[in-house]
Scaffold this active site. Structure first.
Site, PDB file in Angstrom:
ATOM      1  N   TYR A 101      36.407  74.899  39.761  1.00  0.00           N
ATOM      2  CA  TYR A 101      35.358  75.807  40.213  1.00  0.00           C
ATOM      3  C   TYR A 101      35.901  77.222  40.157  1.00  0.00           C
ATOM      4  O   TYR A 101      37.042  77.477  40.546  1.00  0.00           O
ATOM      5  CB  TYR A 101      34.954  75.453  41.652  1.00  0.00           C
ATOM      6  CG  TYR A 101      34.013  76.446  42.283  1.00  0.00           C
ATOM      7  CD1 TYR A 101      32.632  76.271  42.145  1.00  0.00           C
ATOM      8  CD2 TYR A 101      34.486  77.547  42.986  1.00  0.00           C
ATOM      9  CE1 TYR A 101      31.753  77.185  42.711  1.00  0.00           C
ATOM     10  CE2 TYR A 101      33.609  78.463  43.553  1.00  0.00           C
ATOM     11  CZ  TYR A 101      32.241  78.274  43.410  1.00  0.00           C
ATOM     12  OH  TYR A 101      31.374  79.179  43.950  1.00  0.00           O
ATOM     13  N   GLU A 189      29.302  82.630  38.462  1.00  0.00           N
ATOM     14  CA  GLU A 189      29.925  81.350  38.815  1.00  0.00           C
ATOM     15  C   GLU A 189      30.043  80.428  37.611  1.00  0.00           C
ATOM     16  O   GLU A 189      29.119  80.338  36.799  1.00  0.00           O
ATOM     17  CB  GLU A 189      29.070  80.673  39.892  1.00  0.00           C
ATOM     18  CG  GLU A 189      29.644  79.371  40.419  1.00  0.00           C
ATOM     19  CD  GLU A 189      28.661  78.656  41.335  1.00  0.00           C
ATOM     20  OE1 GLU A 189      28.739  78.860  42.560  1.00  0.00           O
ATOM     21  OE2 GLU A 189      27.810  77.903  40.836  1.00  0.00           O
TER      22      GLU A 189
END
Ligand code: GDP
Ligand code: MN
Length: 376
Positions: A101, A189
């Site tokens: 992530y 992101e």
């Protein structure tokens, strides 16, 4: 303002982030065609603004052409959040070894940007953040908007990356920061950032939220949204090199030049009519483009008459007239047509039209009055 994954991917790729190849498809047929050249499994992903698509059934891995067809169909029929899925992204599935992530957000308490990363990326990262906050690594980015390389190197080690992955990670993180700053984002992101079976990093999801307060200086982002939301007719027009905007009136307009198109709409209104569209066929419009313009105008059931306003500038009026004459034989339906011609090679253009049985005049005012009359 959020943008869709396929658009965010393009922006990420522009900043050096490795992103798998993919094609946007709006129909099942387009999805099948997009999957044709792919050898191996195909990933099909709903293009909606909401996250959590995987859990909503909006991300599917197809292993045969039949599956591509049936998955594209089921995804295109989904509603995710408040949005009906109207397109899917189709591409070769990445063979995933690990899911990480990586994101950049604005940290309002420190008033700085914050880079966050975790070795446990994927669709359950929110749970990891709650149950195991220590698994989320953070780097505060100073107002110089640069991340010292040693910090990224350290972070790469913390994420258990190794060998060439370290430099790849540094490139991805710097690319994400550059993309964030480029579009005035409030969030950028990559979840998941994956290690593929060849040991390389790839961003297989892309999320970008642009700060609404910055939209005034991010016209290209606003355009992304408008381009996606345009109607099939507007899309077809754009792809044919026409500027077309549908309006609610009954008089179709075909004009060369944006300024003249606006003036034409004004004159129609002055005579009590309502334009059905703005349409600029552009310079050098040939038979094909004029035919497409006719088709788009006449597809609109509200259109009761068409005003063609040709101004010969660099593009000669007689060339446009030739296009209009040829296109006129291929009209999808009947409607009164009024033509006005002026400028370079005006006399030749009028002669050509006359010979073809199309009455034309040199006065814009008269032409507008006639076309309004024709709708009554
Ligand atoms: P989200 O659910 O909206 O965040 O959509 P993602 O694009 O993140 O996809 C969700 C999950 O689908 C990912 O975490 C992956 O596990 C899986 N996935 C997405 N793309 C691929 C791919 O190319 N190959 C494989 N094997 N899995 C994928
Ligand atoms: Mn994701």
């Amino acid at each position: 303002m959020k943008i869709r994954e396929f658009q965010a991917r393009e922006i990420f790729a522009r900043h050096g982030i490795p992103v798998p190849k993919s094609t946007l498809a709006r129909t099942i047929t387009e999805a099948v065609a997009a999957a044709k050249g792919i050898d191996g499994p195909t990933i099909i992903k709903a293009q909606v603004l909401a996250g959590g698509r995987g859990k909503a059934g909006g991300v599917k891995l197809a292993t045969s052409p039949a599956e591509v067809q049936s998955f594209a169909e089921s995804i295109l029929n989904l509603r995710i959040g408040s949005e009906s899925v109207s397109s899917v992204l189709v591409g070769p599935a990445v063979d995933i070894v690990r899911e990480l992530y990586l994101s950049i957000v604005i940290d309002r308490t420190t008033q700085q940007l914050l880079l966050m990363a975790s070795a446990d990326g994927g669709i359950d990262v929110e749970e990891t953040a709650l149950s195991k906050p220590s698994a989320i690594h953070k780097i505060s980015i100073t107002l110089l908007h640069e991340i010292p390389e040693w910090q990224l190197r350290q972070l790469a080690f913390d994420l258990h990356l190794e060998g060439p992955q370290i430099m790849q990670f540094i490139t991805v993180a710097n690319g994400l920061l550059a993309a964030f700053l480029d579009v005035d984002a409030s969030l950028a992101e990559i979840n998941p950032l994956v290690v593929d079976s060849e040991g390389n990093l790839q961003a297989i999801d892309a999320k970008l939220t642009v700060d609404d307060n910055a939209l005034y200086r991010q016209p290209s982002i606003t355009q992304l949204r408008e381009a996606y939301d345009e109607s099939p007719a507007e899309r077809r027009a754009r792809e044919s090199g026409l500027s077309y905007i549908k309006l609610d009136g009954s008089i179709g307009c075909m004009v060369n030049g944006a300024g003249l198109a606006m003036a034409t709409m004004d004159v129609i209104q002055h005579h009590g009519g309502e334009p059905a569209n703005f349409l600029d066929v552009g310079g050098g419009a040939g038979v094909d483009r004029i035919t497409t313009a006719f088709e788009i105008i006449l597809e609109d059931p509200n259109v009761r008459a068409v005003l063609i306003n040709i101004f010969g500038g660099i593009t000669r009026a007689d060339d446009v007239a030739t296009g209009v004459i040829a296109a006129q034989n291929r009209l999808p339906r009947e409607a009164p047509i009024v033509v006005r011609v002026a400028g370079t090679r005006e006399a030749e253009a009028l002669q050509l039209l006359e010979a073809a049985g199309i009455r034309a005049q040199a006065s814009m005012d008269t032409a507008a009055a006639r076309v309004v009359e024709a709708t009554r």
